[in-house]
Scaffold this active site. Structure first.
Site: not given
Length: 254
Positions: A155, A159
């Site tokens: 994640y 990002k």
């Protein structure tokens, strides 16, 4: 509320719930027509679409899983068929399964990177021939992309990469398409996904950080984020591009 987006056409991926739904409704409140995508819960998407229409704007819903390579072209085709061009793109759809590095699999890595980064990239690419006169592109990142943290290898990577390509697209699409491209990185936001799907250990870790948030000792709200995104989608933001707005109450100043 000023109708500063009157008649513009917008795409909000992951717009059937949470932050995405809030953004879609905020854009509609300001006069935009909105296409929202959903992964599986069509009833939620239909409910958001009904609310958009009740605000006096047009709405479309398109099923589009973040891992589906055909989804970007399908989304763009639907928007262009309805409105002839695309003025606003909000890359909000995301996956964020909690996972320690020792448990990480190739399948989970691919799911998160494909949903959070590949989907956004190819949606913008497919949209390029159909962008309006002054397009606005807003990518939804996360405070975790800069802060790091446990359970978030894939994640965090996705990002941080999204913030990086924001700068690339700002350079490539600025003068060539009169576009601005910006990024927003929320901290924790009180959505159904955060409250229901986040591991208890992760919630406990973030609870301490939220109590120290400079703006207020609380979790963020969907409205906190939607208002910032709507500004970046407007003409008023014309001199901001390639930036990342820390929409997290000061949790991360970097």
């Amino acid at each position: 509320m000023a109708k500063n987006l009157q008649g513009l056409s917008a795409i909000v991926t992951g717009g059937s719930r949470g932050i995405g739904a809030g953004i879609a409704l905020e854009l509609a409140t300001r006069g935009a027509n909105v296409l929202i995508t959903y992964q599986s819960a069509s009833s939620q998407a239909e409910e958001v679409a009904s609310k958009i229409k009740a605000l006096g704007s047009e709405a479309l819903i398109v099923q589009a899983a973040g891992t589906d390579k055909e989804a970007p072209a399908r989304i763009v085709h639907a928007a262009v068929e309805k409105w002839s061009h695309i003025d606003i793109i909000i890359n909000n759809a995301g996956a964020g399964d909690d996972c320690l590095l020792k448990d990480l699999t190739y399948d989970l890595w691919d799911k998160i990177l494909n949903t959070n980064l590949r989907m956004a990239t190819f949606l913008v690419k497919e949209s390029m021939p159909h962008l309006g006169k002054a397009p606005r592109i807003v990518n939804i990142s996360s405070v975790i992309g800069r802060m790091g943290g446990s359970y978030a290898t894939a994640y965090c990577a996705s990002k941080a990469a999204l913030e990086g390509v924001t700068k690339v697209w700002a350079a490539e699409l600025g003068q060539s398409h009169n576009a601005t491209v910006n990024c927003v990185n929320p901290g924790p936001v009180a959505t159904d996904m955060w409250l229901r799907d986040t591991d208890a250990a992760v919630l406990a870790e973030w609870d301490t950080k939220m109590k120290e948030t400079p703006a207020a000792p609380r979790i963020g709200t969907v409205d906190d984020i939607a208002k910032i995104v709507a500004f970046l989608a407007s003409e008023e933001s014309r001199w901001s591009t390639g930036s990342t707005v820390n929409a997290n109450g000061g949790m991360c100043f970097v």
